[in-house]
Design an enzyme around this catalytic site. Structure first.
Site, mmCIF file in Angstrom:
data_model
loop_
_atom_site.group_PDB
_atom_site.id
_atom_site.type_symbol
_atom_site.label_atom_id
_atom_site.label_comp_id
_atom_site.label_asym_id
_atom_site.label_seq_id
_atom_site.Cartn_x
_atom_site.Cartn_y
_atom_site.Cartn_z
ATOM 1 N N ASN A 1 -9.165 -8.637 1.634
ATOM 2 C CA ASN A 1 -7.800 -7.894 1.366
ATOM 3 C C ASN A 1 -7.795 -7.494 -0.314
ATOM 4 O O ASN A 1 -8.439 -8.141 -0.867
ATOM 5 C CB ASN A 1 -6.625 -8.771 1.427
ATOM 6 C CG ASN A 1 -5.224 -8.185 1.837
ATOM 7 O OD1 ASN A 1 -4.673 -7.562 0.701
ATOM 8 N ND2 ASN A 1 -4.783 -8.531 2.899
ATOM 9 N N ASP B 1 -3.065 3.375 15.309
ATOM 10 C CA ASP B 1 -3.606 4.957 14.606
ATOM 11 C C ASP B 1 -4.731 5.156 15.502
ATOM 12 O O ASP B 1 -5.314 6.463 15.292
ATOM 13 C CB ASP B 1 -3.691 4.906 13.252
ATOM 14 C CG ASP B 1 -4.808 3.724 12.926
ATOM 15 O OD1 ASP B 1 -5.543 3.549 13.669
ATOM 16 O OD2 ASP B 1 -4.543 3.485 11.587
ATOM 17 N N HIS C 1 -0.377 -4.149 18.974
ATOM 18 C CA HIS C 1 0.685 -3.382 18.841
ATOM 19 C C HIS C 1 0.830 -2.075 19.677
ATOM 20 O O HIS C 1 1.663 -1.292 19.143
ATOM 21 C CB HIS C 1 1.057 -3.452 17.456
ATOM 22 C CG HIS C 1 1.471 -4.930 16.864
ATOM 23 N ND1 HIS C 1 1.164 -5.170 15.442
ATOM 24 C CD2 HIS C 1 1.641 -6.064 17.317
ATOM 25 C CE1 HIS C 1 1.368 -6.159 15.313
ATOM 26 N NE2 HIS C 1 1.703 -6.897 16.304
ATOM 27 N N CYS D 1 8.286 5.083 29.002
ATOM 28 C CA CYS D 1 9.742 5.234 29.329
ATOM 29 C C CYS D 1 10.548 4.179 28.771
ATOM 30 O O CYS D 1 10.157 2.822 29.126
ATOM 31 C CB CYS D 1 9.858 5.699 30.761
ATOM 32 S SG CYS D 1 11.519 5.996 31.180
ATOM 33 N N ASN E 1 -3.303 -2.246 14.410
ATOM 34 C CA ASN E 1 -3.186 -0.906 14.090
ATOM 35 C C ASN E 1 -2.757 0.050 15.477
ATOM 36 O O ASN E 1 -3.488 -0.172 16.622
ATOM 37 C CB ASN E 1 -4.263 -0.213 13.236
ATOM 38 C CG ASN E 1 -4.431 -0.819 11.822
ATOM 39 O OD1 ASN E 1 -3.438 -1.772 11.709
ATOM 40 N ND2 ASN E 1 -5.442 -0.717 11.132
#
Ligand code: BJW
Ligand code: ZN
Length: 251
Positions: free
Chosen positions: A216, A107, A122, A130, A105
C-alpha cells in the site's frame, strides 16, 4: 525492466516455498489505470457520500441519481486499461499450485489483464440486476429508455454490485474465507481494509498461520498486524515480486 524491491529473507523464502497463495485486492490496484479510489484524497467519497449513492435506501430514495452516477463510472471504467499491478497479479497465478485472487474491485480490470482464478466480493459494474426480482443480466445492454431502465418484471435495473448493508454472495465469501484459512502466503494490496467482511480476510489468514504481506502507498488498519509491509505503489512492487519469482527459478 521492473524496479528492484527489497524483500525480507522471510518473504523471499515464502515466495519460493508457498503452494497456497491468496491476493486480496482493492481500489488502489486500479488507481494507476485512472480509476478513483474511494477514501484517498480525491477519492470518490470525497465528493459523494456513500449513504447517498451506495446503499439500497439511496436507490429507493433517488434511483435516477444512483443510476446516473454508476453510468458515469461505467463509461470511465470501460475506457481504461489494466496496469502493471493487474498484469503482475495475473502472472502470479501461474507460479503457485493453488492461487486465488479475491477482489473487492468491480471494474473488471483483473479479468482484462488475464486473471482467471478470481472471486469478486463486491460484484461487477458490467452487469445489471433487477432491484425487484434480482434477475441478473450479464451485460450492460438495456432494452428500455427509462432511467433507470426497467426489467421485464417492471422493476428498476441497478448495477450488480454490493452496496453497504447488503450481503455479499455467500458462495464468493465462503470461497474467499476458505482460501484465506488455507493460505501460506496472503497479500493485501491497495485496500484501506476498513470495509467488512473483506477486511477480516487478512486477519483470518494470519490467525490460521499465513505469512501476511501488505502492499500500500500508506499504512492502514491492518498494518500493525501484518508480517511485512511493502510501502509503495502496487504497480511498481508487484512486477518486482514477479521478477523475483522468475529470477529464482519459479517457472
Ligand atoms: C494504493 C495505491 C497504489 C492508493 N498502490 N496502494 C454500520 C452500519 C451498516 C453497516 C456496517 C456498519 N458497520 C459495519 C458495517 C458493515 C459494512 C462495513 O464494513 N462498513 C465499514 C465502512 C465500517 N459492510 C457492509 O455493509 C457489507 N455487507 C455486510 O457486511 O453485510 C452484513 C451486514 C449487513 C447490514 C449491517 C451490518 C452487516 C457490504 C460492503 C459493500 C462495499 N461496497 C463498496 C461499493 C461497491 C460498489 C461501488 O463501487 O460503488 O465496495 S464500498 C467501497 O469500499 C467498494 C470497495 O470495494 C470497498 C473497499 O474499498 P477499498 O478497495 O479498500 O478502497 P479505498 O479507497 O478505501 O482504499 C484504497 C487504498 O489503496 C488506500 O489504502 C490507498 O492508500 C491505497 N492506494 N493508490 C497501492 N498505486
Ligand atoms: Zn425484475
Amino acid at each position: 525492466m521492473p524496479k528492484r524491491i527489497n524483500l525480507s529473507p522471510a518473504l523471499e523464502e515464502k515466495l519460493l516455498s508457498a503452494q497456497k497463495v491468496v491476493v486480496l485486492s482493492g481500489a488502489g490496484v486500479s488507481a494507476e489505470s485512472g480509476i478513483s479510489t474511494f477514501r484517498d484524497k480525491d477519492g470518490l467519497w470525497e465528493k459523494f457520500k456513500p449513504e447517498d449513492l451506495a446503499t439500497p435506501s439511496a436507490f429507493e430514495r433517488n434511483p435516477q441519481l444512483v443510476w446516473e452516477w454508476y453510468a458515469y463510472r461505467r463509461k470511465k471504467i470501460q475506457s481504461v486499461k489494466p496496469n502493471p499491478a493487474h498484469q503482475a497479479i495475473a502472472q502470479m497465478e501461474k507460479f503457485f499450485p493453488e492461487f486465488l485472487l479475491v477482489t473487492q474491485n468491480i471494474d473488471n480490470l483483473h479479468q482484462k489483464a488475464g486473471s482467471k482464478k478470481l472471486v469478486e466480493l463486491h460484484g461487477n459494474i458490467n452487469r445489471n440486476k433487477c432491484f425487484a426480482c434480482e434477475k441478473v443480466i450479464s451485460d450492460t445492454k438495456v432494452g428500455s429508455r427509462a432511467v433507470p431502465p426497467l426489467c421485464s418484471c417492471g422493476g428498476y435495473l441497478r448495477p450488480d454490485v454490493v452496496w453497504f448493508g447488503e450481503l455479499l454472495h455467500e458462495s464468493a465469501l465462503e470461497l474467499a474465507q476458505r482460501a484465506a484459512l488455507e493460505a501460506e502466503l496472503f497479500f493485501s494490496v491497495g485496500t484501506s481494509a476498513i470495509v467488512y467482511p473483506a477486511a477480516s480476510l487478512p486477519f483470518l489468514a494470519k490467525e490460521a498461520g499465513a505469512f501476511v504481506v501488505e502492499i500500500n502507498t500508506e499504512e492502514t488498519e491492518i498494518s500493525p498486524a501484518v508480517d511485512e509491509l511493502l510501502l509503495g505503489k502496487a504497480e511498481e512492487i508487484l512486477p518486482g515480486l514477479v521478477e523475483f519469482l522468475k529470477q529464482n527459478g519459479k517457472k
